[in-house]
Design a protein around this motif. Structure first.
Motif, PDB file in Angstrom:
ATOM      1  N   GLY A 113       0.823  -1.191   0.000  1.00  0.00           N
ATOM      2  CA  GLY A 113       0.000   0.000   0.000  1.00  0.00           C
ATOM      3  C   GLY A 113       0.861   1.246   0.000  1.00  0.00           C
ATOM      4  N   THR A 114       0.242   2.383  -0.251  1.00  0.00           N
ATOM      5  CA  THR A 114       0.978   3.655  -0.265  1.00  0.00           C
ATOM      6  C   THR A 114       0.605   4.539   0.918  1.00  0.00           C
ATOM      7  OG1 THR A 114      -0.692   4.666  -1.709  1.00  0.00           O
ATOM      8  CG2 THR A 114       1.215   3.626  -2.778  1.00  0.00           C
ATOM      9  N   GLN A 115      -0.206   4.010   1.832  1.00  0.00           N
ATOM     10  CA  GLN A 115      -0.562   4.790   3.023  1.00  0.00           C
ATOM     11  C   GLN A 115       0.715   5.131   3.789  1.00  0.00           C
ATOM     12  OE1 GLN A 115      -3.684   5.833   4.046  1.00  0.00           O
ATOM     13  NE2 GLN A 115      -4.323   5.139   2.014  1.00  0.00           N
ATOM     14  N   GLY A 116       0.879   6.396   4.132  1.00  0.00           N
ATOM     15  CA  GLY A 116       2.064   6.806   4.871  1.00  0.00           C
ATOM     16  C   GLY A 116       3.267   7.110   4.006  1.00  0.00           C
ATOM     17  N   SER A 118       5.151   9.224   0.926  1.00  0.00           N
ATOM     18  CA  SER A 118       5.137  10.490   0.205  1.00  0.00           C
ATOM     19  C   SER A 118       5.841  10.300  -1.124  1.00  0.00           C
ATOM     20  CB  SER A 118       5.860  11.569   1.022  1.00  0.00           C
ATOM     21  OG  SER A 118       5.206  11.777   2.259  1.00  0.00           O
ATOM     22  N   GLU A 130      -1.019  -3.389   1.709  1.00  0.00           N
ATOM     23  CA  GLU A 130      -2.190  -2.536   1.516  1.00  0.00           C
ATOM     24  C   GLU A 130      -3.214  -2.733   2.644  1.00  0.00           C
ATOM     25  OE1 GLU A 130      -4.574  -0.003   0.789  1.00  0.00           O
ATOM     26  OE2 GLU A 130      -3.340  -0.140  -1.032  1.00  0.00           O
ATOM     27  N   PHE A 132      -6.187  -1.361   2.791  1.00  0.00           N
ATOM     28  CA  PHE A 132      -7.546  -1.277   2.265  1.00  0.00           C
ATOM     29  C   PHE A 132      -7.665  -2.100   0.979  1.00  0.00           C
ATOM     30  CE2 PHE A 132      -6.710   2.863   4.377  1.00  0.00           C
ATOM     31  CZ  PHE A 132      -7.573   2.695   5.457  1.00  0.00           C
ATOM     32  N   ASP A 254      -3.828  12.746  -8.689  1.00  0.00           N
ATOM     33  CA  ASP A 254      -4.037  12.331  -7.304  1.00  0.00           C
ATOM     34  C   ASP A 254      -5.142  13.165  -6.649  1.00  0.00           C
ATOM     35  OD1 ASP A 254      -3.366  10.798  -4.970  1.00  0.00           O
ATOM     36  OD2 ASP A 254      -2.302  12.547  -4.192  1.00  0.00           O
ATOM     37  N   ARG A 273      -8.347   5.879  -5.403  1.00  0.00           N
ATOM     38  CA  ARG A 273      -7.098   6.540  -5.048  1.00  0.00           C
ATOM     39  C   ARG A 273      -6.002   5.521  -4.700  1.00  0.00           C
ATOM     40  NH1 ARG A 273      -6.797  11.957  -1.302  1.00  0.00           N
ATOM     41  NH2 ARG A 273      -5.104  12.945  -2.466  1.00  0.00           N
ATOM     42  N   GLU A 274      -6.359   4.454  -3.978  1.00  0.00           N
ATOM     43  CA  GLU A 274      -5.366   3.459  -3.584  1.00  0.00           C
ATOM     44  C   GLU A 274      -4.746   2.785  -4.808  1.00  0.00           C
ATOM     45  OE1 GLU A 274      -8.119   4.083  -0.171  1.00  0.00           O
ATOM     46  OE2 GLU A 274      -8.353   3.747  -2.330  1.00  0.00           O
ATOM     47  N   ARG A 277      -2.551   5.384  -6.787  1.00  0.00           N
ATOM     48  CA  ARG A 277      -1.271   5.629  -6.128  1.00  0.00           C
ATOM     49  C   ARG A 277      -0.337   4.422  -6.239  1.00  0.00           C
ATOM     50  NH1 ARG A 277      -1.549   9.265  -0.702  1.00  0.00           N
ATOM     51  NH2 ARG A 277      -2.261  11.180  -1.715  1.00  0.00           N
TER      52      ARG A 277
END
Length: 312
Positions: A113-116, A118, A130, A132, A254, A273-274, A277
């Motif tokens: 996942g790309t949460q967190g 930048s 991921e 989600f 984005d 979005r997930e 990204r």
């Protein structure tokens, strides 16, 4: 340590490459496949072909030191992935663990996942999976599920497990990947940024997987990202394809996906979005663990593309 390696999905794009790499390293191979083997394999006494449909059959694994599980479905919805990838994969890995073989699961960096993260952060094996998965595609969800099952099986049987996550594998007949954007005739429409594409040339992926099966392992579970040393940005890759790129600003894409987030799974892939990204966010990647395993690049990007086109 025994030397015999079993490779599932051995007649597939990646599986064939793994079999040939193992033989080049002098390792005997039990090639498990549904399809017909290449004619050249018939004269190689180091390749034992076992015809099996993993949805129904369990191949013999007597004398096998390690199993590289490469068989998987690349497309299809959740039901198809559950039927053809997740369920047979868990069954095969449990069978392999009961035989005492070490496990090498072919997964994918699509599980990340790309949460967190930048833009331009470095992705490595510590990057979280991921959180989600419902917002991602069925392929990513299946790989996440199979990694979970593999860990459970290895722990239950006390077997060592290596999870190898290749990036986008390219080779003869397979040059396109979702990180490039959308294809419209000779045009490629995608994001404009200088991030790296997480690529792995077929010969490099086969090398890393064979090393994962053959090299000693200390930790009960190891995760290794299979990526090239020379990872081009999107513009360089599109140029190597001989196509024209139309670049769209990454941040605009984005931001446009943000207000649509509440609609979640009802949206097409790249409007989530997930998913957007995961495919298009400008990032950098590390293959340090693959290099520590013994991986050594055989060619840079342009040379690998040239060799691929010669074979094709």
């Amino acid at each position: 340590m025994g030397r015999l390696i079993a490779v599932t999905g051995a007649s597939g794009f990646l599986g064939r490459g793994v079999v040939m790499r193992a033989r080049a390293m002098g390792l005997p191979v039990r090639a498990v496949m549904r399809g017909a083997p290449p004619p050249a394999w018939a004269v190689d006494r180091g390749i034992e072909v076992v015809r099996a449909d993993l949805r129904h059959d369990l191949p013999p694994l007597d004398g096998v030191a390690a199993v590289i599980h490469a068989a998987a479905r690349m497309d299809g919805d959740d039901a198809a992935q559950a039927r053809d990838t997740v369920a047979p994969g868990a069954r095969l890995l449990d069978h392999a663990a009961r035989s005492g073989a070490r496990l090498v699961l072919v997964s994918s960096i699509a599980v990340l996942g790309t949460q967190g993260l930048s833009p331009y952060d470095t992705v490595d094996e510590a990057t979280p999976i991921e959180p989600f998965p419902r917002a991602r595609d069925a392929y990513a969800r299946a790989r996440i599920a199979l990694e979970r099952d593999a860990r459970d099986i290895a722990a239950r049987h006390g077997i060592r497990l290596r999870i190898v996550r290749p990036g986008a594998i390219f080779g003869p007949g397979r040059l396109w990947n979702a990180h490039l954007g959308a294809s419209l005739g000779p045009l490629v429409i995608g994001p404009r940024h200088g991030g790296e594409l997480p690529l792995c040339w077929l010969r490099h992926a086969a090398q890393i997987l064979t090393l994962a099966a053959a090299r000693p392992q200390r930790a009960p579970v190891e995760v290794i990202h299979a990526l090239d040393d020379d990872r081009p940005d999107r513009a360089r890759y599109v140029a190597a394809l001989g196509r024209r790129g139309i670049a769209l600003p990454w941040r605009a894409l984005d931001l446009a996906a943000g207000p649509l987030a509440p609609l979640g799974p009802r949206l097409p892939g790249l409007l989530r979005r997930e998913t957007l990204r995961a495919r298009w966010m400008p990032l950098r990647y590390s293959n340090a663990r693959a290099r520590a395993l013994g991986f050594r690049a055989e060619a840079g990007f342009e040379a690998a593309m040239a060799a691929t086109r010669e074979i094709a």
